[in-house]
Design an enzyme around this catalytic site. Structure first.
Site, PDB file in Angstrom:
ATOM      1  N   HIS A 102       0.878  -1.171   0.000  1.00 47.24           N
ATOM      2  CA  HIS A 102       0.000   0.000   0.000  1.00 47.24           C
ATOM      3  C   HIS A 102       0.914   1.219   0.000  1.00 47.24           C
ATOM      4  O   HIS A 102       1.984   1.184   0.607  1.00 47.24           O
ATOM      5  CB  HIS A 102      -0.822   0.137   1.286  1.00 47.24           C
ATOM      6  CG  HIS A 102      -1.751  -0.968   1.602  1.00 47.24           C
ATOM      7  ND1 HIS A 102      -1.363  -2.117   2.233  1.00 47.24           N
ATOM      8  CD2 HIS A 102      -3.089  -1.082   1.410  1.00 47.24           C
ATOM      9  CE1 HIS A 102      -2.427  -2.897   2.414  1.00 47.24           C
ATOM     10  NE2 HIS A 102      -3.477  -2.309   1.924  1.00 47.24           N
ATOM     11  N   ASP A 105       2.154   1.974   3.487  1.00 48.11           N
ATOM     12  CA  ASP A 105       3.155   1.123   4.128  1.00 48.11           C
ATOM     13  C   ASP A 105       4.554   1.630   3.887  1.00 48.11           C
ATOM     14  O   ASP A 105       5.433   1.505   4.737  1.00 48.11           O
ATOM     15  CB  ASP A 105       3.160  -0.302   3.537  1.00 48.11           C
ATOM     16  CG  ASP A 105       1.802  -0.915   3.464  1.00 48.11           C
ATOM     17  OD1 ASP A 105       1.001  -0.659   4.373  1.00 48.11           O
ATOM     18  OD2 ASP A 105       1.534  -1.649   2.483  1.00 48.11           O
ATOM     19  N   GLU A 233     -10.740  -6.825  -4.170  1.00 49.86           N
ATOM     20  CA  GLU A 233     -10.593  -7.816  -3.102  1.00 49.86           C
ATOM     21  C   GLU A 233     -11.850  -7.841  -2.246  1.00 49.86           C
ATOM     22  O   GLU A 233     -12.119  -6.914  -1.490  1.00 49.86           O
ATOM     23  CB  GLU A 233      -9.377  -7.466  -2.240  1.00 49.86           C
ATOM     24  CG  GLU A 233      -9.165  -8.450  -1.118  1.00 49.86           C
ATOM     25  CD  GLU A 233      -7.817  -8.243  -0.434  1.00 49.86           C
ATOM     26  OE1 GLU A 233      -6.856  -7.797  -1.096  1.00 49.86           O
ATOM     27  OE2 GLU A 233      -7.737  -8.525   0.775  1.00 49.86           O
ATOM     28  N   HIS A 272     -11.090 -13.748   4.291  1.00 43.76           N
ATOM     29  CA  HIS A 272     -12.274 -12.998   3.855  1.00 43.76           C
ATOM     30  C   HIS A 272     -13.356 -13.960   3.385  1.00 43.76           C
ATOM     31  O   HIS A 272     -14.553 -13.723   3.612  1.00 43.76           O
ATOM     32  CB  HIS A 272     -11.906 -12.031   2.734  1.00 43.76           C
ATOM     33  CG  HIS A 272     -10.982 -10.938   3.157  1.00 43.76           C
ATOM     34  ND1 HIS A 272     -10.546  -9.940   2.305  1.00 43.76           N
ATOM     35  CD2 HIS A 272     -10.398 -10.675   4.353  1.00 43.76           C
ATOM     36  CE1 HIS A 272      -9.743  -9.124   2.959  1.00 43.76           C
ATOM     37  NE2 HIS A 272      -9.632  -9.556   4.207  1.00 43.76           N
ATOM     38  N   ASP A 297      -4.810 -13.917  -1.891  1.00 41.52           N
ATOM     39  CA  ASP A 297      -4.170 -13.502  -0.643  1.00 41.52           C
ATOM     40  C   ASP A 297      -4.147 -14.722   0.262  1.00 41.52           C
ATOM     41  O   ASP A 297      -5.198 -15.223   0.685  1.00 41.52           O
ATOM     42  CB  ASP A 297      -4.958 -12.365   0.021  1.00 41.52           C
ATOM     43  CG  ASP A 297      -4.419 -11.001  -0.378  1.00 41.52           C
ATOM     44  OD1 ASP A 297      -3.586 -10.928  -1.300  1.00 41.52           O
ATOM     45  OD2 ASP A 297      -4.852 -10.005   0.217  1.00 41.52           O
ATOM     46  N   ASP A 308     -11.001 -11.114  11.435  1.00 47.11           N
ATOM     47  CA  ASP A 308      -9.974 -11.397  10.452  1.00 47.11           C
ATOM     48  C   ASP A 308      -8.655 -11.664  11.177  1.00 47.11           C
ATOM     49  O   ASP A 308      -7.952 -10.726  11.542  1.00 47.11           O
ATOM     50  CB  ASP A 308      -9.864 -10.123   9.587  1.00 47.11           C
ATOM     51  CG  ASP A 308      -9.275 -10.365   8.233  1.00 47.11           C
ATOM     52  OD1 ASP A 308      -9.156 -11.513   7.800  1.00 47.11           O
ATOM     53  OD2 ASP A 308      -8.941  -9.347   7.577  1.00 47.11           O
ATOM     54  N   ASP A 340      -0.776 -12.389   2.716  1.00 46.59           N
ATOM     55  CA  ASP A 340      -1.469 -11.347   3.472  1.00 46.59           C
ATOM     56  C   ASP A 340      -1.776 -11.924   4.854  1.00 46.59           C
ATOM     57  O   ASP A 340      -2.923 -12.106   5.247  1.00 46.59           O
ATOM     58  CB  ASP A 340      -2.746 -10.952   2.736  1.00 46.59           C
ATOM     59  CG  ASP A 340      -3.300  -9.638   3.267  1.00 46.59           C
ATOM     60  OD1 ASP A 340      -2.757  -9.115   4.253  1.00 46.59           O
ATOM     61  OD2 ASP A 340      -4.273  -9.134   2.696  1.00 46.59           O
TER      62      ASP A 340
END
Lengths: 443, 443, 443, 443
Positions: A102, A105, A233, A272, A297, A308, A340
């Protein structure tokens, strides 16, 4: 070579299943050719910049346990470079071919949009330099449009159009940088594109905002000649109570509504999927059936916890069947397998970070090898083919090809006095077959 | 008038909130005009033939507790008529304007397709006779394509094309009968259109089967000039592990894929919504936003239980917000509110059945009246309008109308140095406003 | 030998991992000695009379798919004997050492208590005869106090004391028969000992009823000199909304309240554990820590479904860790591993039933072998020992032994200015170690 | 009076249901006498220092949105006093009789134990001063033994005995301060007393640590003559995967094991109940039945989300039935109703905080008034009494009083040929009665 927390570690090597070195790959033999190409080209593993470099392991009930030098006070850009140096050391140690980021990040936010973007481009150039001295490539880039308070009510779906504009500006630059760094994909995760409560939400208007935003992204991709994939996503909830990109099927409907089903694919995450009430393999098979499988991911949730957890994977069955459906869908193409996943809050050492990735990569590799064997062996597929064999007759095909009407089908069924007989679904037999195939280390 | 278990009960009347008669309506004043038409035309309540007449209250761990005369041994057609007589007595007692049926509820199955269809038409004629002497109309008909063992692996999605054909024949006749009896809608609930395990399933093929089946239904509707709505009832699972019509958003994508989004709408059930991880009002609002709201199945689940409890509703908040979104979506049109709810296993008396419907109808009526007041009063809507007011400017509109590109939006945002400021979402204030509106009996 | 649906099948034999015979044991080598005794004495596998003989595979949305000769119309006792013959044929085929029953599985109910008990004793004698010609023994007996409508509001916890009395009479005879047939345990599962709704429940009174009932059972055990274990089987819900024996910890509190914690242990079921929000291994470890581990019901749930799916197990990880905690708790003693699992509704053939058990037994056997290896190898245990090593000092022991008060501990901590430092929990390292140990077929 | 963010607000007053002032109490008429004492003495509302003063509204995916002056950089003690001044202003505005705190909310942590404790006592004295000028009292104090990284593997259950010692020292001082400030209760919530993974956990040892710790607390209570209650707050998970104090029934078993069931009670939180799979009223009724009801944490969860949302309550049904069971259990005694609830992340203004409390207090007050009416009116209780009436006969009582054995009960049941008949559980009738009682504002 910079002196970072990861520098003391040697590059992890493939040593095969019998190795007694905890920091070796047992199954991830990157160059082993299977189904016509090397494992590394099938799996395209990526390290996630956020979890592996930026995460401090705080949770809603406790503060950071991971303390890295780059999180100490200091000049933001200088510290971001220290972090980048460590990132590339980690990539070296793990010897995985890709990473993902990202904007937030890898570059420090600043009070204004202009300064924030400036920081981002400085760091993009720096990452470009690092990449030129490394074999690690960019799997995908994405923009963090959910952490800053300005996004608390959404990014593209915010009630305030200025937040839509801020988001658009951010994504524009993030796409530019992803292209600049040779990224294979650009991902959108709508972390707050949904609602905290329906009570204060105009859902129809927000969906319209989100639809237009995605179209803007696709149009811009073509404008700049970015040849990567655009990926959405899905996630059903968290941090929101409801996220609009709930799951693969929901995203497909959304893409169809805006005519984007040929332009956008999905980046599917295991945790997810389970939060949405689906298995990971279900989401992959659904995306395969709908023609929108993009990338993965890699992580796992905890079936007994409702949030999560983003743990590193350890369920060989699920991963094997997931890889089976990936292969059946034609593979990941420009996509890949992005870790991830985050180490647990008590796993704060640099060594823990490496163990986690080694275990995860090995699990995926073994799963892929087993899935490939399942397909090459053909016994499992034969069971499926036999189950649907009735649909191969001309009469059966005419039921689906549009040539026969409901009343014609009815008339004929009545005339023939059909009386379909039950056939076993053989679930336990198939599970036994799969147990024997999956739980063997003879891959 | 037949002598049935419901005959001893007088017709339930509206007596207002202060009545101390447990078997009176306190809020369901059928002819009260609100938002321009009588309450009964807004709500279009229906009694479900299956739960109210056919159910015996067995569960996976225990046998029947409800013993009705028509379930005793006897001539199947004769007993089906006894059941029908009782049904119309129940309709008389409850004084609700509609009912709904599956073929299997009202006519006995037989060993062959031909005999089964014959029974069905005999009973359809009998129901027609009963209706001619009653003011109760048919809200919708549907086919039970899930209870008989032949459907154990699905109906239209069965691996055996003969089951597809049996299903087609059944639905053809069921549509004919629905038209014959003046039904306003025809419903498809795919109870086993999904999978028990993905391991033995060719999902892509099954989705194709289901898509063609729905097209056959729509084509046939036009062929016979049935002017009711075709409705799909989403449910995520149970009895299957995964049902293809998972929720409203999934159904929308499916309809788009087959170009049927103008032809088919959804019949939404509260308990199916919660099993899918959504509130009932979410599903209604989503269907409203996507233009496919059709009809409602009124019941409730238990948030602490993972199966379809199908209880009669008692949550005034959820029902009020559900009715609010119904009104915002333009009302139910040809749809209605079907009590797809069953009395608890210990509530085996005829009187329990009547109490249950009276409570349910009153809750819905009160919810509708409150929702109408919320809308007429306008305070709540004003909060929402104010929240999205920023989108009314020409600049904001240009973000959505396709006239501006991502880079243009970005350039302008940067040039203007936008800095969007947080605004409260006011959730608690809105909840307080709604508590005051919903929990008052001054409706 | 009777001619039953299971007669055509040969006895399943151990053939080792490399066998290509689907109906062979690969890991369940009954006489293999591990940790000092044969595998069959560790695992004490049992076939469940209800799922394997009595089940017809109906579900809340569909009728029976399993049609066995003994379910056809006929003289109830004669048909019960046909069923018993088939049961012992199935035991022969599977070659597992035990079985379990409810009274209602093996003997037909009758309209009166006297006739029902008479039937039960006739069949008990018949089973005794069958057992004399078989090597299969009785692991446990139990009474079905939940299926008949008289139990709809509970058995010992019923608002009607006559139901308590009926239940007492039934359990008395069921204990007698369990003793007569040499059973190792007597089990109580309170399927409806709880509530459908708290709204009509006097929980305190019902708990008192249940407490007295259990005391009656324990007293009677001693009176008749039954030397088996009394076991409670926890489940949180289903068919009730809340079952009083929610989980192991709840049962422990209940036993303590009635002073029965030395008299009664738990029979733990995997799917009941997950419905309560726990892993199977958690429940086993908890029972081990509290000293009340009794026996296991082997099956699995589906983490994405909210009801008791009772599937045959296929998760090697969970089963291995479960067996690890069984061994750590000192083994199952008089308990065993009962396959309280049912084939899927589409798996209606006799062959499916055999495949299911073969796969289940093999999974458990392999899990046990791996768990034993884990313990013998000691690397995993060493990690745990090292983690808690600090508690071995005298100072640390004084914190727990009652010799030091809170203020003394505080004073000393302050005086020493203690500053405990973080240590990694090493979760990922441990998971990697376990993946290597569990997912190898070198057992 | 200090100038704080809450200073501009007037004290909220009772204005009755017809008020159109959003910041007025409609039902919380503190001095209204019901069931023999003023409402304020029944409910004993408390403001939570942590959620209302210390919370910044960050979540796992985003940073703080609530910015209060006392969170700006500055001298820690000075800023803690600014916070305390604001707290007492908030108490003044809300006019609620109590507050609650953790040590960490009201005093700044410091690098060493000694300094941390010193800060704590400074602030305790300051709060004492504030209280002397205020009518707000302390409902309970507690220690935060979960946020600091030293507690990442538990406090009393930590593998490192030095963390046990740190925790003991902290609790000792926290009990001292609670006594000093006149607190009515001392609470222990074991936020990390459990495990992140069972894989690295010695559960038996940890339970032993926790048991001794609780005994230390009880012994110290008596030593210092603290006459408040010791309370355990159950929660099943989060932040841990499993928390040892899972729910009321689990805590009861734990207390029994250590002989503390007369010394310790439970502080029940609505959201913790639902995370454990229970309704709030279930937990209250269970604690009532077991004699350990202590106090309440008022909030609500979201049934569709799997984490602790800690929202302010708005479900009138649940709260009314909860208050009904509180009254049936004899009331809250020294306990009270603490608003352990937080405003949503978008509700960052001071005004939102006040709205939230006003709505919550009013909901609880109305619920209590309705529950009291239900009891005074007696119709609902009469239904329950009638349902269990059969237990009032001498014969029925002999079933429970220990005078009759299992075989005696059986013999007599057989001799009498008992045949218990089904009776309706009347759930829908009772729900209708309750709907009429709860959803009226005529309280």
């Amino acid at each position: 070579m910079s002196n970072t927390v990861f520098s003391p570690f040697e590059t992890v090597k493939f040593e095969g299943p019998s190795s007694d070195n905890a920091l070796a790959y047992r199954y991830y033999d990157a160059d082993r050719v299977v189904l016509g190409k090397p494992l590394k080209e099938h799996l395209r593993f990526a390290v996630a910049y956020w979890h592996s470099l930026a995460m401090t392991a705080s949770d809603p009930f406790g503060g950071p346990t991971i303390h890295r030098p780059w999180n100490e006070p200091g000049d933001p850009i200088a510290q971001a470079k220290v972090k980048a140096d460590a990132a590339f050391e980690l990539f070296r140690v793990l010897d995985l071919p890709f990473y993902c980021f990202h904007d937030a990040d890898m570059a420090p936010a600043a009070p204004t949009l202009a300064e924030t973007l400036k920081n981002f481009h400085i760091m993009a150039d720096y990452l470009g330099e690092k990449m030129s001295g490394s074999k690690t490539k960019l799997l995908w880039g994405t923009a963090n449009l959910f952490s800053h308070p300005r996004f608390m009510a959404g990014a593209s779906t915010n009630p305030d159009p200025d937040v839509f504009r801020w988001s658009a500006a951010t994504v524009k630059h993030c796409m530019d940088v992803t292209k600049q760094l040779g990224g294979s994909n650009y991902v959108l995760w709508g972390g707050r594109e949904g609602y905290e409560t329906l009570l204060n939400t105009d859902m129809k208007h927000e969906l319209e905002q989100m639809g237009r935003f995605l179209s803007l992204v696709v149009e811009y991709k073509h404008k700049i000649g970015f040849d990567g994939q655009i990926l959405i996503e899905p996630k059903p909830k968290e941090p929101t109570s409801h996220q609009y990109d709930f799951d693969t099927a929901t995203v497909f409907g959304f893409l169809k509504k805006y005519g984007l089903e040929k332009e956008v694919r999905v980046n599917l995450e295991a945790n997810h999927a389970t939060l949405a009430g689906h298995s990971f393999e279900h989401e992959i098979a659904t995306a395969g059936a709908l023609g929108i499988l993009g990338s993965l991911d890699i992580n796992r949730g905890d079936a007994l916890l409702g949030w999560d957890t983003d743990q590193f994977p350890n369920d060989l069955w699920t991963m094997t069947m997931s890889m089976y459906h990936v292969i059946k869908a034609g593979g990941l193409g420009k996509g890949g397998c992005n870790f991830d996943a985050k180490v647990r809050r008590q796993s704060f050492t640099a060594e823990d970070m490496i163990h986690a990735h080694v275990g995860g990569a090995d699990l995926c590799a073994r799963a892929f090898l087993t899935a490939a064997k399942l397909i090459e062996d053909g016994k499992y597929d034969a069971l499926l083919t036999e189950r649907y064999a009735g649909w191969q007759t001309p009469e059966a095909k005419s039921l689906l090809d549009g040539s026969t009407s409901l009343d014609q089908i009815a008339a004929r069924a009545e005339a023939e006095a059909i009386d379909p007989q039950p056939r076993s679904g053989k679930q336990e037999q198939i599970e036994n077959l799969l147990m024997r195939s999956i739980y063997t280390d003879n891959v």
